[in-house]
Design a protein around this motif. Structure first.
Motif, PDB file in Angstrom:
ATOM      1  N   LYS A 231      52.622  57.498  -3.838  1.00 40.66           N
ATOM      2  CA  LYS A 231      52.088  58.854  -3.719  1.00 40.66           C
ATOM      3  C   LYS A 231      50.568  58.849  -3.533  1.00 40.66           C
ATOM      4  O   LYS A 231      50.022  59.706  -2.824  1.00 40.66           O
ATOM      5  N   TYR A 232      49.894  57.891  -4.171  1.00 40.43           N
ATOM      6  CA  TYR A 232      48.440  57.827  -3.969  1.00 40.43           C
ATOM      7  C   TYR A 232      48.138  57.445  -2.519  1.00 40.43           C
ATOM      8  O   TYR A 232      47.284  58.061  -1.868  1.00 40.43           O
ATOM      9  N   ILE A 233      48.828  56.419  -2.013  1.00 38.88           N
ATOM     10  CA  ILE A 233      48.617  55.985  -0.635  1.00 38.88           C
ATOM     11  C   ILE A 233      48.895  57.125   0.340  1.00 38.88           C
ATOM     12  O   ILE A 233      48.232  57.267   1.379  1.00 38.88           O
ATOM     13  N   ALA A 234      49.876  57.968   0.003  1.00 37.49           N
ATOM     14  CA  ALA A 234      50.219  59.100   0.868  1.00 37.49           C
ATOM     15  C   ALA A 234      49.227  60.252   0.740  1.00 37.49           C
ATOM     16  O   ALA A 234      49.323  61.241   1.469  1.00 37.49           O
ATOM     17  N   GLY A 235      48.280  60.147  -0.215  1.00 41.69           N
ATOM     18  CA  GLY A 235      47.257  61.178  -0.362  1.00 41.69           C
ATOM     19  C   GLY A 235      47.661  62.344  -1.232  1.00 41.69           C
ATOM     20  O   GLY A 235      46.954  63.363  -1.279  1.00 41.69           O
ATOM     21  N   VAL A 236      48.784  62.221  -1.960  1.00 42.33           N
ATOM     22  CA  VAL A 236      49.276  63.330  -2.781  1.00 42.33           C
ATOM     23  C   VAL A 236      48.302  63.675  -3.908  1.00 42.33           C
ATOM     24  O   VAL A 236      48.102  64.851  -4.240  1.00 42.33           O
ATOM     25  N   TYR A 237      47.671  62.668  -4.501  1.00 42.33           N
ATOM     26  CA  TYR A 237      46.798  62.884  -5.656  1.00 42.33           C
ATOM     27  C   TYR A 237      45.328  63.105  -5.277  1.00 42.33           C
ATOM     28  O   TYR A 237      44.520  63.428  -6.143  1.00 42.33           O
ATOM     29  N   GLY A 238      44.984  62.916  -4.012  1.00 41.44           N
ATOM     30  CA  GLY A 238      43.585  62.969  -3.619  1.00 41.44           C
ATOM     31  C   GLY A 238      42.925  61.609  -3.821  1.00 41.44           C
ATOM     32  O   GLY A 238      43.590  60.608  -4.083  1.00 41.44           O
ATOM     33  N   GLY A 239      41.617  61.574  -3.673  1.00 44.05           N
ATOM     34  CA  GLY A 239      40.888  60.321  -3.877  1.00 44.05           C
ATOM     35  C   GLY A 239      41.068  59.315  -2.761  1.00 44.05           C
ATOM     36  O   GLY A 239      40.869  58.122  -2.973  1.00 44.05           O
TER      37      GLY A 239
ATOM     38  N   LYS B 108      44.963  50.445 -23.545  1.00 39.79           N
ATOM     39  CA  LYS B 108      44.182  49.213 -23.412  1.00 39.79           C
ATOM     40  C   LYS B 108      43.607  49.070 -22.010  1.00 39.79           C
ATOM     41  O   LYS B 108      42.787  48.187 -21.769  1.00 39.79           O
ATOM     42  N   ILE B 109      44.050  49.956 -21.089  1.00 36.55           N
ATOM     43  CA  ILE B 109      43.684  49.835 -19.677  1.00 36.55           C
ATOM     44  C   ILE B 109      43.145  51.159 -19.155  1.00 36.55           C
ATOM     45  O   ILE B 109      43.677  52.223 -19.456  1.00 36.55           O
ATOM     46  N   GLY B 110      42.096  51.083 -18.352  1.00 33.44           N
ATOM     47  CA  GLY B 110      41.626  52.224 -17.586  1.00 33.44           C
ATOM     48  C   GLY B 110      41.311  51.753 -16.181  1.00 33.44           C
ATOM     49  O   GLY B 110      40.490  50.852 -15.993  1.00 33.44           O
ATOM     50  N   CYS B 111      41.985  52.323 -15.190  1.00 27.73           N
ATOM     51  CA  CYS B 111      41.825  51.894 -13.797  1.00 27.73           C
ATOM     52  C   CYS B 111      41.268  53.050 -12.973  1.00 27.73           C
ATOM     53  O   CYS B 111      41.861  54.135 -12.950  1.00 27.73           O
ATOM     54  N   VAL B 112      40.140  52.819 -12.299  1.00 32.10           N
ATOM     55  CA  VAL B 112      39.511  53.849 -11.481  1.00 32.10           C
ATOM     56  C   VAL B 112      39.756  53.534 -10.014  1.00 32.10           C
ATOM     57  O   VAL B 112      39.440  52.441  -9.538  1.00 32.10           O
ATOM     58  N   ILE B 113      40.328  54.496  -9.305  1.00 30.69           N
ATOM     59  CA  ILE B 113      40.570  54.335  -7.877  1.00 30.69           C
ATOM     60  C   ILE B 113      39.902  55.483  -7.124  1.00 30.69           C
ATOM     61  O   ILE B 113      39.533  56.501  -7.710  1.00 30.69           O
ATOM     62  N   GLY B 114      39.759  55.319  -5.833  1.00 30.32           N
ATOM     63  CA  GLY B 114      39.132  56.340  -5.010  1.00 30.32           C
ATOM     64  C   GLY B 114      38.562  55.693  -3.763  1.00 30.32           C
ATOM     65  O   GLY B 114      38.529  54.466  -3.642  1.00 30.32           O
ATOM     66  N   SER B 115      38.112  56.515  -2.848  1.00 35.85           N
ATOM     67  CA  SER B 115      37.575  55.983  -1.596  1.00 35.85           C
ATOM     68  C   SER B 115      36.188  55.409  -1.831  1.00 35.85           C
ATOM     69  O   SER B 115      35.614  55.516  -2.922  1.00 35.85           O
ATOM     70  N   ASN B 116      35.625  54.778  -0.804  1.00 31.05           N
ATOM     71  CA  ASN B 116      34.259  54.277  -0.898  1.00 31.05           C
ATOM     72  C   ASN B 116      33.295  55.429  -1.152  1.00 31.05           C
ATOM     73  O   ASN B 116      33.476  56.533  -0.618  1.00 31.05           O
ATOM     74  N   ALA B 117      32.268  55.167  -1.963  1.00 32.24           N
ATOM     75  CA  ALA B 117      31.231  56.158  -2.282  1.00 32.24           C
ATOM     76  C   ALA B 117      31.779  57.378  -3.002  1.00 32.24           C
ATOM     77  O   ALA B 117      31.226  58.472  -2.921  1.00 32.24           O
TER      78      ALA B 117
END
Length: 407
Positions: free
Chosen positions: A394-402, A44-53
């Motif tokens: 882990k995302y904040i630490a940069g493990v996944y990229g983005g 029911k959910i899709g969340c998109v994360i990543g840096s600007n641009a």
């Protein structure tokens, strides 16, 4: 319900970017998921994360653009250019933009495939996948293909049964989806499909996230403020639901005060907020409302319609001007079966990464841009991460990229 969609040669996405809401294996089936009437496990959910641009807003544009082609394009002049751009560099400008979407309606899965340029739809194909007692069967309902040598479209639509009013000239129209055209001539299936797409709600436009959607100085018939308050005026039930939620988030909030008035032949809306101050009910001008309250009024118009009808909401940075806890509360409206009995879906981009702690790996999409300027998109489960990982940390630490490279 939305199963998946993709874009290619679409703004910053030179290659295919695929957003999949189907889930094949779920360790613990929570309220983040549902089983569609056709028996498919869907998020029911899709969340998109990543840096600007990185392409977050761009991938969100795909669904509102498809809605425009299907629902609205036929209402524009036949010379109106298609409001979309190919990848911004190189040979891709000469290649078609490609889009596809799979959605479920009345226990049946439909897939729409489009190739187009800014001046014409190059090809359009609608397929249907039905479940029989033994297996699934798929057939093409129609295909409309531009034939350069003949300077016209070739159309195969025997199984679609086009309505008589859709004459040869209209069938040659090049800037509107065939479904949208057929709907206006009483075609039953097209009416059902267009009705589904009318329940796609978004704050994303061709130029990005809508700005200044609520303004006390702009309440004439031409702007978003009018549309928002006129909606509440004509939908008292949803207005009451919005007021109930706002009273949770804003101490002293009681209700929204709206009425129309005529001034020198011009219809305007007068809007105020009924608020309890020192125990007395006082009507405050919208001018004195916080930016968060204005943002909530706009967002709830979209969200409450989708929750009521089982639609899809596409939001970019919906947490803007909102406290993180309030943004989470809006998110949980889609998770709770009590507030989302019709399994409405939410697809959103955000920089409020606290939300990751409330998601599974099948709900998290990461957008990132390479050194060549090409954006890409992947769902977190493609990295084979464990279901018990701390995705936020882990995302904040940069493990996944983005994440941005600011060194």
């Amino acid at each position: 319900m939305l199963h998946s969609f993709s874009v290619e040669n679409f703004y910053c996405f030179a290659e295919e970017a695929f957003a999949d809401f189907e889930v094949r294996q779920v360790e613990n089936l929570s309220n983040l998921y549902c089983i569609s009437p056709a028996g498919t496990y869907l998020s029911k959910i899709g969340c998109v994360i990543g840096s600007n641009a990185s392409g977050k807003t761009t991938i969100l544009k795909g669904l509102p653009f498809l809605k425009w082609l299907i629902v609205d394009a036929f209402l524009f002049d036949k010379s109106f250019p298609i409001p979309v751009f190919p990848f911004f560099a190189g040979r891709n400008k000469k290649l078609p933009i490609k889009l596809s979407v799979s959605f479920e309606l009345d226990n049946t899965l439909y897939s729409l495939f489009l190739e187009l340029f800014q001046n014409k739809i190059f090809s359009e194909e609608l397929k249907v996948k039905s479940k029989t007692k033994k297996n699934f069967t798929q057939k093409t309902l129609y295909k409309k293909q531009w034939i350069k040598e003949d300077n016209q479209y070739a159309i195969k639509a025997t199984k679609f049964k086009l309505p008589k009013g859709l004459d040869k000239d209209l069938l040659q129209r090049n800037n509107a989806a065939l479904i949208g055209m057929a709907k206006h001539f009483g075609h039953d299936l097209s009416e059902k499909i267009v009705s589904y797409w009318e329940n796609i709600y978004s704050n994303v436009t061709e130029s990005g996230r809508s700005q200044d959607t609520i303004s006390p100085k702009n309440t004439n018939v031409l702007d978003e403020s009018w549309k928002t308050f006129d909606f509440y005026l004509n939908n008292p039930k949803l207005k009451q639901e919005a007021e109930k939620l706002l009273s949770r988030f804003d101490i002293g909030f009681d209700s929204l005060f709206i009425f129309k008035e005529q001034t020198e032949g011009i219809t305007k809306l007068k809007v105020g907020i009924n608020h309890y101050l020192d125990g007395q009910l006082t009507t405050l001008s919208l001018t004195h409302a916080s930016e968060g309250t204005k943002q909530l009024l706009f967002l709830l118009k979209l969200i409450l319609q989708a929750l009521e009808r089982g639609g899809v909401v596409v939001l970019d940075e919906f947490e803007s001007s909102l406290h993180p806890d309030i943004a989470l509360a809006l998110f949980h409206l889609f998770v709770s079966p009590e507030t989302n009995p019709n399994n409405a879906q939410l697809f959103f981009g955000t920089h409020n990464h606290r939300i990751l702690a409330d998601l599974d790996k099948y709900q998290i999409f990461i957008a990132e841009k390479g050194k060549n300027g090409h954006a890409s998109l992947f769902r977190l489960d493609e990295l084979n991460v464990r279901p018990d990982e701390n995705y936020y940390a882990k995302y904040i630490a940069g493990v996944y990229g983005g994440v941005p490279n600011i060194t």
